[in-house]
Design an enzyme around this catalytic site. Structure first.
Site, PDB file in Angstrom:
ATOM      1  N   ARG A  91      68.826 -67.903 -36.866  1.00  0.00           N
ATOM      2  CA  ARG A  91      69.288 -66.649 -37.467  1.00  0.00           C
ATOM      3  C   ARG A  91      69.921 -66.921 -38.826  1.00  0.00           C
ATOM      4  NH1 ARG A  91      71.784 -61.414 -36.086  1.00  0.00           N
ATOM      5  NH2 ARG A  91      71.990 -60.488 -38.145  1.00  0.00           N
ATOM      6  N   ARG A 100      65.145 -60.259 -38.989  1.00  0.00           N
ATOM      7  CA  ARG A 100      65.861 -61.349 -38.323  1.00  0.00           C
ATOM      8  C   ARG A 100      65.024 -61.941 -37.201  1.00  0.00           C
ATOM      9  NH1 ARG A 100      70.592 -57.472 -37.303  1.00  0.00           N
ATOM     10  NH2 ARG A 100      69.865 -57.017 -39.352  1.00  0.00           N
ATOM     11  N   ASP A 103      68.757 -61.222 -32.934  1.00  0.00           N
ATOM     12  CA  ASP A 103      70.042 -60.541 -33.075  1.00  0.00           C
ATOM     13  C   ASP A 103      70.564 -60.320 -31.668  1.00  0.00           C
ATOM     14  OD1 ASP A 103      72.206 -59.196 -34.209  1.00  0.00           O
ATOM     15  OD2 ASP A 103      71.165 -57.271 -34.214  1.00  0.00           O
ATOM     16  N   ASP A 105      73.824 -58.754 -29.725  1.00  0.00           N
ATOM     17  CA  ASP A 105      75.048 -57.963 -29.870  1.00  0.00           C
ATOM     18  C   ASP A 105      75.698 -57.755 -28.514  1.00  0.00           C
ATOM     19  OD1 ASP A 105      74.907 -57.541 -32.641  1.00  0.00           O
ATOM     20  OD2 ASP A 105      73.612 -55.802 -32.399  1.00  0.00           O
TER      21      ASP A 105
END
Length: 172
Positions: A91, A100, A103, A105
């Site tokens: 990343r 990307r 990712d 989260d």
């Protein structure tokens, strides 16, 4: 090794997304890495969705999914582990909402309402993003997100524009 929260196993939900270098494969690789985290168990995997990018539209579509986990790590420890997975997968955090490889989260962790530099739980965009709510509804439709409501109700408000199922079955 990330600091442990204690012996209590707590539910946590992690959004996964990629739009570079075979995005579906990147999401599946990230699921495998999540399953290998210490003091953490990967319990649920959503289907993988194909979604339009948020932000700049001159980039490939995303593959998005959500993982349901149980962890003994605290929120900061789990976030640190997620950032390390992103780093080892390549990343590059240069452009906000840009393309990307992966990712990850942290969306929500049971019992962790946090608003600190570098960590906000529930995740500030969780109630507005269909690419998060559709896969989250696959695995936790009745989950209550503090300050926002139930996932299934939030999903019904955001609509399904720009999202479709990429993979009918959750990845193994």
């Amino acid at each position: 090794m990330p600091p442990r929260f204690g012996s209590l196993w707590r539910p946590a939900y992690v959004a996964l997304g990629s739009n570079l270098n075979q995005p579906r494969r990147q999401v599946c690789d990230a699921f495998e890495r999540l399953a290998a985290l210490p003091d953490t168990r990967l319990e649920l995997r959503s289907r993988i969705y194909l979604t339009r990018p948020m932000g700049p539209q001159d980039q490939p579509d995303f593959a998005n999914a959500v993982a349901g986990m149980l962890t003994r790590l605290g929120a900061r420890g789990l976030l640190g582990a997620l950032l390390e997975i992103e780093r080892t997968m390549g990343r590059n955090r240069q452009e906000r909402w840009g393309p990307r490889i992966i990712d990850l989260d942290l969306l929500w962790m049971h019992g962790a309402v946090i608003d600190e530099p570098g960590l906000t739980l529930p995740h500030p965009g969780v109630s507005e993003r269909n690419f998060v709510l559709y896969p989250l509804a696959d695995i936790a439709p009745t989950l209550m997100i503090p300050g926002h409501g139930r996932v299934v109700d939030l999903k019904s408000r955001v609509g399904g524009g720009g999202i479709s199922v990429l993979e009918q079955e959750s990845p193994v």
